[in-house]
Design a protein around this motif. Structure first.
Motif, PDB file in Angstrom:
ATOM      1  N   SER A  88       0.836  -1.204   0.000  1.00 20.04           N
ATOM      2  CA  SER A  88       0.000   0.000   0.000  1.00 20.04           C
ATOM      3  C   SER A  88       0.873   1.257   0.000  1.00 20.04           C
ATOM      4  O   SER A  88       0.616   2.210  -0.748  1.00 20.04           O
ATOM      5  CB  SER A  88      -0.920  -0.011   1.224  1.00 20.04           C
ATOM      6  OG  SER A  88      -1.674   1.178   1.302  1.00 20.04           O
TER       7      SER A  88
ATOM      8  N   GLY B  94       1.066   3.936  -2.996  1.00 18.76           N
ATOM      9  CA  GLY B  94       0.813   5.340  -2.683  1.00 18.76           C
ATOM     10  C   GLY B  94       1.935   6.242  -3.154  1.00 18.76           C
ATOM     11  O   GLY B  94       1.694   7.333  -3.695  1.00 18.76           O
TER      12      GLY B  94
ATOM     13  N   LEU C  81       1.714   6.581  -6.909  1.00 21.45           N
ATOM     14  CA  LEU C  81       0.630   7.496  -7.254  1.00 21.45           C
ATOM     15  C   LEU C  81       1.039   8.942  -6.988  1.00 21.45           C
ATOM     16  O   LEU C  81       0.750   9.841  -7.787  1.00 21.45           O
ATOM     17  CB  LEU C  81      -0.626   7.138  -6.450  1.00 21.45           C
ATOM     18  CG  LEU C  81      -1.875   7.991  -6.697  1.00 21.45           C
ATOM     19  CD1 LEU C  81      -2.315   7.894  -8.152  1.00 21.45           C
ATOM     20  CD2 LEU C  81      -3.012   7.545  -5.767  1.00 21.45           C
TER      21      LEU C  81
ATOM     22  N   PRO D  53      -9.383  13.092  -5.837  1.00 23.74           N
ATOM     23  CA  PRO D  53      -9.296  11.623  -5.728  1.00 23.74           C
ATOM     24  C   PRO D  53      -7.864  11.126  -5.579  1.00 23.74           C
ATOM     25  O   PRO D  53      -7.609  10.187  -4.812  1.00 23.74           O
ATOM     26  CB  PRO D  53      -9.919  11.142  -7.045  1.00 23.74           C
ATOM     27  CG  PRO D  53     -10.752  12.275  -7.529  1.00 23.74           C
ATOM     28  CD  PRO D  53     -10.034  13.506  -7.087  1.00 23.74           C
TER      29      PRO D  53
ATOM     30  N   GLY E 147      -6.310   9.315  -2.384  1.00 27.00           N
ATOM     31  CA  GLY E 147      -5.689   8.013  -2.616  1.00 27.00           C
ATOM     32  C   GLY E 147      -4.303   7.927  -2.012  1.00 27.00           C
ATOM     33  O   GLY E 147      -3.961   6.938  -1.349  1.00 27.00           O
TER      34      GLY E 147
ATOM     35  N   LEU F  16      -3.498   5.404   0.999  1.00 24.02           N
ATOM     36  CA  LEU F  16      -2.562   4.326   0.688  1.00 24.02           C
ATOM     37  C   LEU F  16      -1.220   4.491   1.399  1.00 24.02           C
ATOM     38  O   LEU F  16      -0.584   3.497   1.773  1.00 24.02           O
ATOM     39  CB  LEU F  16      -2.331   4.257  -0.824  1.00 24.02           C
ATOM     40  CG  LEU F  16      -3.525   3.799  -1.668  1.00 24.02           C
ATOM     41  CD1 LEU F  16      -3.231   3.992  -3.147  1.00 24.02           C
ATOM     42  CD2 LEU F  16      -3.848   2.341  -1.383  1.00 24.02           C
TER      43      LEU F  16
END
Length: 296
Positions: A24, A28, A31, A211, A215, A219
């Motif tokens: 995770s 993250g 991202l 978003p 996120g 994450l």
């Protein structure tokens, strides 16, 4: 869920929980790196810490606890270390691959572990970690070119990670862990958000970023922290520390799969040296101090 735990056993479930938490964190980070072209590393850090703080404050509700002046001071210092650690890590990530950034940063907690022991075998782990760092740095023609500024930011993040562990241990010694984390994250957000605003300005108000910002916050902070707290209740801290030691390798793999960041065999070897040094240090330690949600 209870049937799943019974079938697999509590230790197996806890190990899987740690692995999911680490995945995770790296997803993250991947991202977050995609947000850099839009709001920069500073803006991305600000968004992550702001939303993570809001989530943790809602869950932890730290205002129910009364803290002494000394406890408030400990939490504030811990939060400042957390904020600077996240900011410098993202500044490094803006310039160098994810796996390299995590590997260099990982020398911070590894250094804390090695300096807290006097066993002869730990000098072997220290030497192995030094070899790993030397192999990572672009000192020879066999190394892929790296941005030295990015390397410097990663080293700064590692130093902050070491301080984060030391101050975090001091803070949780007198204050509930959930309270420390939520107030520390809020402090980190208050410290870093002005840098994000100064760099990205009104771009941070773009609704389309919401978003992605949520996120990254979930994450990279809220979800892995919750999962690690669950795992710590079922795993010895030594086992937990060994599992966390594979973080640099997992970061390099995530960078390859999610960001197409290809490393040389020398850099993979360097990451392997740092992972082995961390595993060895954790395995030989009598007591491993672990602070959840350590990796940015």
């Amino acid at each position: 869920m209870s049937r799943f735990r019974t079938a697999m056993g509590p230790v197996t479930v806890a190990v899987l929980t740690v692995l999911i938490a680490m995945c995770s964190i790296q997803v993250g980070a991947s991202l977050a790196k995609r947000l850099f072209p839009l709001v920069g590393a500073q803006g991305t850090t600000a968004l992550r810490l702001l939303f993570a703080a809001l989530i943790l404050l809602a869950v932890g509700r730290p205002w129910r606890k009364r803290l002494s002046r000394a406890e408030v001071r400990s939490v504030l210092v811990y939060g400042a270390a957390l904020g600077v650690m996240n900011l410098t890590f993202y500044l490094a990530l803006e310039r160098i691959p994810l796996g390299i950034a995590v590997a260099i940063e990982f020398t911070g907690p590894l250094g804390v572990a090695l300096l807290s022991t006097r066993k002869a075998v730990d000098f072997v782990w220290a030497l192995l970690a030094i070899v790993g760092v030397v192999l990572i740095l672009p000192l020879t023609g066999t190394s892929q070119a790296l941005d030295w500024i990015g390397v410097g930011w990663a080293l700064a993040a590692g130093t902050c990670w070491a301080l984060y562990i030391l101050f975090g241990q001091k803070a949780v010694a007198s204050v509930h862990g959930g309270t420390v984390t939520s107030l520390g994250m809020a402090t980190a957000a208050l410290l870093v958000v002005p840098f994000g605003v100064a760099h990205a300005g009104t771009a941070l108000l773009d609704v389309s970023l919401l978003p992605f910002a949520l996120g990254v916050a979930v994450l990279s902070s809220a979800l892995p922290y919750s999962l690690e707290m669950i795992a710590l209740k079922r795993l010895p801290t030594r086992t937990f520390g060994i599992l966390m030691s594979v973080e640099p390798a997992l970061a390099a793999l995530s960078g390859l799969l999610l960001l197409d960041e290809r490393l040389t065999w020398v850099q993979w070897t360097a990451i392997g040296c740092i992972v082995l040094a961390s595993v060895g240090s954790s395995a030989s330690s009598k007591k491993v101090e672990v602070t959840p949600e350590a990796v940015p």
